[in-house]
Structures are given as structure tokens and as C-alpha cells.
Motif scaffolding. Structure first.
Motif, PDB file in Angstrom:
ATOM      1  N   THR A  87       0.404  -0.955   0.216  1.00  0.00           N
ATOM      2  CA  THR A  87      -0.348   0.063  -0.159  1.00  0.00           C
ATOM      3  C   THR A  87       1.124   1.207   0.364  1.00  0.00           C
ATOM      4  O   THR A  87       0.273   2.102  -0.075  1.00  0.00           O
ATOM      5  CB  THR A  87      -0.317   0.198   1.233  1.00  0.00           C
ATOM      6  OG1 THR A  87      -0.173   0.107   2.329  1.00  0.00           O
ATOM      7  CG2 THR A  87      -2.074  -1.083   1.364  1.00  0.00           C
ATOM      8  N   SER A 113      -6.020  -7.815   2.219  1.00  0.00           N
ATOM      9  CA  SER A 113      -7.471  -6.898   1.593  1.00  0.00           C
ATOM     10  C   SER A 113      -7.542  -7.369   0.044  1.00  0.00           C
ATOM     11  O   SER A 113      -6.403  -7.000  -0.631  1.00  0.00           O
ATOM     12  CB  SER A 113      -8.191  -6.043   2.146  1.00  0.00           C
ATOM     13  OG  SER A 113      -6.891  -5.228   1.975  1.00  0.00           O
ATOM     14  N   LYS A 114      -8.711  -7.028  -1.274  1.00  0.00           N
ATOM     15  CA  LYS A 114      -8.647  -6.685  -1.927  1.00  0.00           C
ATOM     16  C   LYS A 114      -8.211  -5.636  -2.964  1.00  0.00           C
ATOM     17  O   LYS A 114      -7.334  -5.647  -4.103  1.00  0.00           O
ATOM     18  CB  LYS A 114     -10.180  -6.684  -2.445  1.00  0.00           C
ATOM     19  CG  LYS A 114     -11.532  -7.927  -2.384  1.00  0.00           C
ATOM     20  CD  LYS A 114     -11.690  -8.037  -2.674  1.00  0.00           C
ATOM     21  CE  LYS A 114     -12.430  -8.614  -4.567  1.00  0.00           C
ATOM     22  NZ  LYS A 114     -13.489  -8.848  -5.500  1.00  0.00           N
ATOM     23  N   ALA A 115      -8.260  -4.415  -1.739  1.00  0.00           N
ATOM     24  CA  ALA A 115      -8.057  -3.381  -2.276  1.00  0.00           C
ATOM     25  C   ALA A 115      -5.746  -3.661  -2.374  1.00  0.00           C
ATOM     26  O   ALA A 115      -5.159  -2.799  -3.098  1.00  0.00           O
ATOM     27  CB  ALA A 115      -8.353  -2.210  -1.192  1.00  0.00           C
ATOM     28  N   GLU A 118      -4.988  -5.348  -5.092  1.00  0.00           N
ATOM     29  CA  GLU A 118      -5.006  -4.029  -6.282  1.00  0.00           C
ATOM     30  C   GLU A 118      -4.212  -3.949  -6.687  1.00  0.00           C
ATOM     31  O   GLU A 118      -2.792  -2.750  -7.493  1.00  0.00           O
ATOM     32  CB  GLU A 118      -6.220  -3.746  -6.182  1.00  0.00           C
ATOM     33  CG  GLU A 118      -7.225  -4.417  -6.603  1.00  0.00           C
ATOM     34  CD  GLU A 118      -8.718  -3.546  -6.301  1.00  0.00           C
ATOM     35  OE1 GLU A 118      -9.765  -4.404  -6.826  1.00  0.00           O
ATOM     36  OE2 GLU A 118      -8.654  -2.626  -6.265  1.00  0.00           O
ATOM     37  N   GLU A 119      -3.677  -3.128  -5.055  1.00  0.00           N
ATOM     38  CA  GLU A 119      -2.105  -2.432  -4.884  1.00  0.00           C
ATOM     39  C   GLU A 119      -1.734  -2.940  -5.616  1.00  0.00           C
ATOM     40  O   GLU A 119       0.068  -2.572  -6.299  1.00  0.00           O
ATOM     41  CB  GLU A 119      -2.047  -1.569  -3.702  1.00  0.00           C
ATOM     42  CG  GLU A 119      -3.009  -0.601  -3.723  1.00  0.00           C
ATOM     43  CD  GLU A 119      -2.925   0.146  -4.128  1.00  0.00           C
ATOM     44  OE1 GLU A 119      -1.692   0.706  -4.516  1.00  0.00           O
ATOM     45  OE2 GLU A 119      -3.556   1.256  -4.169  1.00  0.00           O
ATOM     46  N   GLN A 164     -11.256  -9.462   6.287  1.00  0.00           N
ATOM     47  CA  GLN A 164     -10.539  -8.840   4.697  1.00  0.00           C
ATOM     48  C   GLN A 164      -9.811  -9.923   3.999  1.00  0.00           C
ATOM     49  O   GLN A 164      -9.554  -9.721   2.463  1.00  0.00           O
ATOM     50  CB  GLN A 164      -9.737  -7.863   4.985  1.00  0.00           C
ATOM     51  CG  GLN A 164     -10.608  -6.383   5.633  1.00  0.00           C
ATOM     52  CD  GLN A 164     -12.031  -5.555   4.878  1.00  0.00           C
ATOM     53  OE1 GLN A 164     -11.695  -5.504   3.083  1.00  0.00           O
ATOM     54  NE2 GLN A 164     -13.455  -5.890   5.424  1.00  0.00           N
TER      55      GLN A 164
END
Ligand SMILES: C[S@@+](CC[C@H](N)C(=O)[O-])C[C@H]1O[C@@H](n2cnc3c(N)ncnc32)[C@H](O)[C@@H]1O
Length: 204
Positions: A87, A113-115, A118-119, A164
Motif C-alpha cells: 500500500t 485485503s482486495k484493495a 489491487e495495489e 478482509q
């Protein structure tokens, strides 16, 4: 050895993973490992691939353990951990070589987590060289289905630890990789209902 952080699963899976990634990284000069965890994989893989730099990384709370393994089983091509949280900006300036032509990660995408996942892929899009290789080890679902009862139970356990965290769908992982110019080369079946996903960066 007893004071070293220890993961039985790393001991169980390291030979099978090595057999695949030795091929994937045969032309690589510097592999960045994201989420080195205990450091057991790193010491094993660095010894087997002396032609490349194996750069460990993780969140800083893991560094003492990784450094302890590096001290116990040193390799000339193995580098102490960089602080890398997906992140945050990646610590590229601290790498020994300017080019990352291999990225390895094991058992991380179901913890993030999904976020964060993605990062992770955005970071790879930015920093993995053209024709670089990406190897991801862990459990995955297919069409939203578990591949085994043990993975279903593992996913429930993950949710209890952190809501998450979850086993990810391979279709979503491939979509994220494709958005960053990577193509799936091979989806290798691995012991204990895991997979090793080998991608190559084919366009920027
Ligand atoms: C289950 S451990 C796996 C460790 C090791 N790779 C293995 O296979 O045993 C999950 C790893 O994901 C890393 N991780 C979780 N969230 C992260 C993030 N946001 N950025 C980087 N690493 C992360 C943790 O620090 C930890 O090392």
C-alpha cells in the motif's frame, strides 16, 4: 535453530515450489520476494539459484526473523529484507540492481485485503521489467468454487482471523495481471490443493 521463526508449510512446499520457479527464473538477474514471512523460502531458493540476486522484503515486523534465517543459512546472493508494504511506495532505490526481472510471492494474496491485492498488481505493473516473470504461490478458487474441503475450511478460518482476508478467484487475479500487461503462462497444480501461477510481462 529453535529460536528461528518456523513455518512447517514452508518446509513442506519449498521443494515443489523450487522445481517450478527454477525454470521460470532461469534468465532472471534479480528476484524481489514480496512478503518473505519467516525467510525460510528465501534461504532455500537463493541457494538453488546462485545466478540471481534474491531480494527479500516484508513489513518491518518480520525483519528480525528473516534476518535470523539469513544469518543461519547465508548465501552470497541473498539480500536482507527491504520494507515493502504494497500500500506504500516500493523501496526501488534500495535495490542492488536497477532492474527487477522476477517477482515471487507465496501465501500473501489471501492474507491481503482486495484493495491490497489491487495495489500489489499496480506495483508490479510499475516495477517489473518487460519480459519479467511473476510467480505467485497459494490456494485459489475457480469460478467462485473451492477446489477442496480443506481450502473451504481454510477460508472460513481466514475470515475469522480477518474478514478482509479470503482465498481469491483465479479469474480476478488473471484480470488484474492482464491490466498490467501480464499474461498467464502456466497455472501449475501444486501439492495440498495449491497452485503456482506463472505470468510474464508482455507489454508495458
Ligand atoms: C501467511 S504469510 C506468508 C509468508 C511466506 N511468504 C510464506 O509462504 O510462508 C503472509 C505474508 O503476507 C504479508 N503481507 C500481508 N499484507 C501485506 C502488505 N500489505 N504488503 C506486503 N506484504 C503483506 C505478511 O507480512 C506476511 O509475510
Amino acid at each position: 535453530m529453535s529460536s528461528l521463526p518456523y513455518s512447517q508449510s514452508c518446509e513442506n512446499n519449498k521443494a515443489a515450489i523450487a522445481a517450478v520457479i527454477e525454470q521460470c527464473f532461469s534468465q532472471a538477474s534479480q528476484v524481489l520476494e514480496v512478503g518473505s514471512g519467516t525467510g525460510q523460502h528465501a534461504v532455500h531458493f537463493a541457494k538453488l539459484m546462485p545466478h540471481l540476486i534474491w531480494q527479500t522484503s516484508d513489513q518491518s515486523i518480520y525483519h528480525d526473523g528473516i534476518n535470523a534465517w539469513l544469518l543461519a543459512e547465508p548465501s552470497i546472493n541473498l539480500r536482507p529484507p527491504l520494507t515493502l508494504d504494497v500500500t506504500q511506495a516500493w523501496p526501488i532505490s534500495q535495490l542492488e540492481k536497477p532492474v527487477i526481472d522476477g517477482i515471487f510471492t507465496a501465501n500473501t494474496l489471501h492474507i491481503m485485503s482486495k484493495a491490497m491485492v489491487e495495489e500489489f498488481f499496480k506495483g508490479i505493473g510499475e516495477h517489473l521489467a518487460l519480459h519479467g516473470q511473476l510467480c505467485i504461490y497459494g490456494p485459489f478458487n475457480y469460478n467462485g468454487q473451492y477446489t477442496s474441503d480443506s481450502n473451504r475450511n481454510f477460508d472460513l478460518w481466514l475470515y475469522e482471523q480477518n474478514n478482509q482476508s479470503a482465498i481469491r478467484d483465479i479469474e480476478w487475479i488473471i484480470e488484474l495481471a492482464n491490466k498490467q500487461g501480464m499474461e498467464l503462462i502456466t497455472d501449475h497444480p501444486m501439492p495440498a490443493n495449491n497452485r503456482l501461477l506463472h505470468f510474464e510481462k508482455l507489454s508495458k
